[in-house]
Design a protein around this motif. Sequence first.
Motif, PDB file in Angstrom:
ATOM      1  N   ARG A  26      44.395  23.406  48.010  1.00 47.19           N
ATOM      2  CA  ARG A  26      44.507  24.831  47.698  1.00 47.19           C
ATOM      3  C   ARG A  26      44.759  24.912  46.192  1.00 47.19           C
ATOM      4  NH1 ARG A  26      42.695  24.703  51.939  1.00 47.19           N
ATOM      5  NH2 ARG A  26      43.481  25.578  53.888  1.00 47.19           N
ATOM      6  N   LYS A  74      47.924  37.851  39.835  1.00 46.54           N
ATOM      7  CA  LYS A  74      47.649  38.475  41.124  1.00 46.54           C
ATOM      8  C   LYS A  74      46.139  38.461  41.413  1.00 46.54           C
ATOM      9  CE  LYS A  74      48.883  42.237  44.078  1.00 46.54           C
ATOM     10  NZ  LYS A  74      50.047  42.865  44.633  1.00 46.54           N
ATOM     11  N   ASP A  76      43.903  36.142  44.376  1.00 49.00           N
ATOM     12  CA  ASP A  76      43.317  36.935  45.453  1.00 49.00           C
ATOM     13  C   ASP A  76      41.954  36.387  45.830  1.00 49.00           C
ATOM     14  OD1 ASP A  76      41.741  39.042  46.760  1.00 49.00           O
ATOM     15  OD2 ASP A  76      43.488  40.297  46.392  1.00 49.00           O
ATOM     16  N   GLU A 101      39.806  37.200  48.005  1.00 49.53           N
ATOM     17  CA  GLU A 101      38.729  38.144  48.253  1.00 49.53           C
ATOM     18  C   GLU A 101      38.136  38.646  46.937  1.00 49.53           C
ATOM     19  OE1 GLU A 101      40.048  41.810  49.995  1.00 49.53           O
ATOM     20  OE2 GLU A 101      38.482  41.709  51.509  1.00 49.53           O
ATOM     21  N   ARG A 102      39.018  38.893  45.965  1.00 49.48           N
ATOM     22  CA  ARG A 102      38.525  39.314  44.651  1.00 49.48           C
ATOM     23  C   ARG A 102      37.732  38.207  43.988  1.00 49.48           C
ATOM     24  NH1 ARG A 102      41.448  43.058  40.671  1.00 49.48           N
ATOM     25  NH2 ARG A 102      41.762  44.904  41.952  1.00 49.48           N
ATOM     26  N   LYS A 130      36.055  46.451  51.943  1.00 50.64           N
ATOM     27  CA  LYS A 130      36.858  45.328  52.406  1.00 50.64           C
ATOM     28  C   LYS A 130      37.082  45.364  53.907  1.00 50.64           C
ATOM     29  CE  LYS A 130      38.378  44.352  48.044  1.00 50.64           C
ATOM     30  NZ  LYS A 130      38.501  43.078  47.370  1.00 50.64           N
ATOM     31  N   ARG A 181      37.653  48.130  47.199  1.00 48.97           N
ATOM     32  CA  ARG A 181      38.342  47.770  45.965  1.00 48.97           C
ATOM     33  C   ARG A 181      38.501  48.978  45.051  1.00 48.97           C
ATOM     34  NH1 ARG A 181      36.796  45.584  40.931  1.00 48.97           N
ATOM     35  NH2 ARG A 181      34.628  45.345  41.565  1.00 48.97           N
ATOM     36  N   ASP A 206      43.247  47.728  45.313  1.00 46.08           N
ATOM     37  CA  ASP A 206      42.260  47.503  46.375  1.00 46.08           C
ATOM     38  C   ASP A 206      42.862  47.842  47.731  1.00 46.08           C
ATOM     39  OD1 ASP A 206      41.882  45.844  44.183  1.00 46.08           O
ATOM     40  OD2 ASP A 206      41.051  44.189  45.349  1.00 46.08           O
ATOM     41  N   LYS A 238      42.792  46.751  51.408  1.00 52.41           N
ATOM     42  CA  LYS A 238      42.340  45.536  52.070  1.00 52.41           C
ATOM     43  C   LYS A 238      41.956  45.743  53.525  1.00 52.41           C
ATOM     44  CE  LYS A 238      43.095  42.523  48.725  1.00 52.41           C
ATOM     45  NZ  LYS A 238      41.931  41.917  48.036  1.00 52.41           N
ATOM     46  N   TYR A 241      46.389  45.886  48.096  1.00 48.94           N
ATOM     47  CA  TYR A 241      46.724  45.038  46.947  1.00 48.94           C
ATOM     48  C   TYR A 241      47.924  45.597  46.176  1.00 48.94           C
ATOM     49  CZ  TYR A 241      45.167  42.389  42.682  1.00 48.94           C
ATOM     50  OH  TYR A 241      45.042  41.555  41.608  1.00 48.94           O
ATOM     51  N   ASP A 242      48.227  46.882  46.362  1.00 44.63           N
ATOM     52  CA  ASP A 242      49.407  47.443  45.688  1.00 44.63           C
ATOM     53  C   ASP A 242      50.689  47.154  46.473  1.00 44.63           C
ATOM     54  OD1 ASP A 242      49.587  49.250  47.799  1.00 44.63           O
ATOM     55  OD2 ASP A 242      49.076  51.015  46.619  1.00 44.63           O
ATOM     56  N   ASP A 243      50.626  46.267  47.454  1.00 42.59           N
ATOM     57  CA  ASP A 243      51.764  45.779  48.250  1.00 42.59           C
ATOM     58  C   ASP A 243      52.280  46.793  49.270  1.00 42.59           C
ATOM     59  OD1 ASP A 243      51.437  43.862  46.285  1.00 42.59           O
ATOM     60  OD2 ASP A 243      53.413  44.125  45.370  1.00 42.59           O
ATOM     61  N   MET A 278      54.131  41.414  48.201  1.00 36.59           N
ATOM     62  CA  MET A 278      52.838  41.067  47.625  1.00 36.59           C
ATOM     63  C   MET A 278      51.737  41.774  48.420  1.00 36.59           C
ATOM     64  SD  MET A 278      53.570  37.015  46.896  1.00 36.59           S
ATOM     65  CE  MET A 278      52.202  36.661  45.798  1.00 36.59           C
ATOM     66  N   THR A 279      50.483  41.472  48.052  1.00 39.81           N
ATOM     67  CA  THR A 279      49.337  42.103  48.714  1.00 39.81           C
ATOM     68  C   THR A 279      49.491  42.098  50.238  1.00 39.81           C
ATOM     69  OG1 THR A 279      47.853  41.403  46.952  1.00 39.81           O
ATOM     70  CG2 THR A 279      46.833  41.919  49.074  1.00 39.81           C
ATOM     71  N   TRP A 296      47.540  42.101  53.554  1.00 39.19           N
ATOM     72  CA  TRP A 296      46.154  41.748  53.888  1.00 39.19           C
ATOM     73  C   TRP A 296      45.643  42.407  55.160  1.00 39.19           C
ATOM     74  CZ3 TRP A 296      42.638  39.624  50.873  1.00 39.19           C
ATOM     75  CH2 TRP A 296      43.054  38.858  49.772  1.00 39.19           C
ATOM     76  N   ASP A 347      50.456  38.363  51.524  1.00 41.27           N
ATOM     77  CA  ASP A 347      50.531  37.242  50.599  1.00 41.27           C
ATOM     78  C   ASP A 347      51.964  36.724  50.455  1.00 41.27           C
ATOM     79  OD1 ASP A 347      47.874  36.937  49.194  1.00 41.27           O
ATOM     80  OD2 ASP A 347      49.213  36.212  47.631  1.00 41.27           O
ATOM     81  N   ARG A 406      51.513  29.814  53.114  1.00 42.07           N
ATOM     82  CA  ARG A 406      50.663  30.485  52.132  1.00 42.07           C
ATOM     83  C   ARG A 406      50.293  31.865  52.684  1.00 42.07           C
ATOM     84  NH1 ARG A 406      48.750  27.552  47.961  1.00 42.07           N
ATOM     85  NH2 ARG A 406      46.915  28.875  47.767  1.00 42.07           N
ATOM     86  N   TYR A 420      46.531  36.056  56.225  1.00 44.33           N
ATOM     87  CA  TYR A 420      45.407  36.974  56.083  1.00 44.33           C
ATOM     88  C   TYR A 420      45.220  37.875  57.292  1.00 44.33           C
ATOM     89  CZ  TYR A 420      43.955  34.164  52.065  1.00 44.33           C
ATOM     90  OH  TYR A 420      43.913  33.530  50.851  1.00 44.33           O
ATOM     91  N   SER A 433      45.978  31.214  54.877  1.00 44.90           N
ATOM     92  CA  SER A 433      45.532  30.203  53.926  1.00 44.90           C
ATOM     93  C   SER A 433      46.012  28.790  54.272  1.00 44.90           C
ATOM     94  CB  SER A 433      46.032  30.595  52.532  1.00 44.90           C
ATOM     95  OG  SER A 433      45.811  29.582  51.612  1.00 44.90           O
TER      96      SER A 433
END
Lengths: 197, 438
Positions: free
Chosen positions: A150, A168, A172, A174-175, B141, B157, B184, B186, B202-204, B227-228, B230, B274, B323, B326, B342
């Motif tokens: 990873r 960030k 990501d 996906e980005r 997305k 996005r 974004d 998600k 993505y803005d958590d 964090m993000t 998902w 995340d 990690r 998702y 992940s």
Amino acid sequence: MDLDKDNANPTILNPSDLPSRHRESAVKKREDGGTGLFHDLIPQYTYLSDPFEQPVSESDSDDDSVEDIDEQEIYDLISSISDPEHPLSLGSLAVVNLPDIHILPPTSPYSSISTVLVEVTPTITHCSLATVIGLGVRVRLEQALPPRFRIDVRIKKGTHSTDEAVNKQLGDKERVAAALENGTLMGVLRKMLSTCE
Amino acid sequence: MSHPQEPLSSILRPLSTLSPPSNSRTWQSAPHPNLPLVATACSDRTVRVYSLTSFTLLHTITGGHKRSVRSVSWKPGVKGQSVLATGSFDASAGIWRRDERGVEEDFTRRRAGGDGYEDEEEDDDDYQFSCILDGHESEIKSLSWSPSGQFLATCSRDKSVWIWEELEDDNFETIAVLQEHDGDVKCVAWHPEEDLLASASYDDTVRLYKEDADDWVQVAQLNNHGMTVWWVEFEGSGMTKKNFCAQRDGLTDEQARHIELLERSGPRLATCSDDCTVRIWRREPREGAEKTSANTGIPSIIRSMAIDEDWIQEAVLPQQHERAIYSVSWSQKTGLIASAGSDGKILIYKERWKVQASNGVTAEDQDTPMTEKSPLTEWVVIAELFSAHDVFEINHVCWAARSDKGRRNDDDEVILSTGDDGEVKVWVLEEGSVIPET
């Protein structure tokens, strides 16, 4: 993409001062394109030779040899990437530095996933291309390393004005995937990575 | 990494692998609402439809999108045909239709391992492109049909969530463009009983929206993820009759009250991030509200003030992902939760009554919400599978009705995991334990 030169006079390291193994380059290119362990599994990638050919005379188990990719090898993979603004490599601009590369082993005996953490140091604090550089490093490592790694690429703390936002984005998946479907950006990345082979 | 003290009670046994002819990343899988099919969104710009009876590839939908297909969603409640929505990195959504009246013969006629090319010989057998939904400025997305099939939500996005209404076949109207998020978007998901939409970003944050006097407005914002976020998914309908609450004998008064609270709250929400956590959220029932149904009959001027909803974090699931997570999915049959991400692991969690200390909670602390001070229930991991897709990341996990020969009753389920190796793996949750060698 018209690239403003944010930093027209960067510090440039002498190639002989860059970290190396002081021996035959560690990263052997595989002429046959074969990748040993993972080749049959995922033929579309070109991985590094993974059980990195070292004397394995005593051991016939290849399970133990998978940790053989080290920081120097990661450095060799990414230091040759060209800077998008300067006709120089990320290594000679000290954007990537050996002490800022860390390989973290699997956290559990049931996992085979290792993590590569690379902290990049943009040439100046407001370098607008920090994201592109980071993306180049991530793409280079994703293409060159076996998929059990990873890859986390971050801007070294305190070296960039918007490092959190850049980190960030770089983290990501996906980005990153969408960016790699963007033709313009891929053109820039291809040029950066063209000096790697 | 602390592992559970008690041995895990269940294992995930591999049942089958759905392998595409190319092994480029597959993003997401959507089981059909009533047929034994699963559609998969692939980065090679195609959608593949597999049988969950024979585990063979039935259809390959190509030619619609110019970039990765990121998301697929079947329209619920359609008779005689299947309607599939596809969302792509090319910023568009596609609607595809297929006549399903002869579907039974189809399954038996097909050769095992069919590669989909045979479809081209018989055009009417294929998924027909029916229309395209343009409007987003960048990658779509996620997309999702509302349970009634009336609305389709898409997110991108470009930070917006769009709600489309299908007025008649292939005539879609944009009825809302929601731009509350700062990053974004998600994932979007609908409440199973109400026209209540959730989006993760993505803005958590997670945001919830409802229609208020012809306008869709944000009614809640969930902030606890660091964090993000998902994925977001609502719990199934009426789960207290199916999950750990179903057994009502011998409950304490407090537990009985908790079940009543859950029933008044309605389906809960699960989110993953995340930040390596899965969180469960519950809506606070309204004061005096008998059921959580829509505020019908109340004048709109009052409704505007009353439409905001209060969602509280009820639980953080045991943190065993290392990690980004998702995907998270509730079983509609059992209330179990699956998560993946992940680190390549699949985890299955179960909720149960917490054993209370005998001298502990008094029945009289109604001032403090019991969910904050001393939760009555707890979530435990009952199965943990490492390297479910070898060394690859898992992009999506979900539950589906079991339809192969091994099915024993109607409630049997499988778990589908979708990975960067392009494969969709089919798993069965079974009782039994693996004693980890130390």
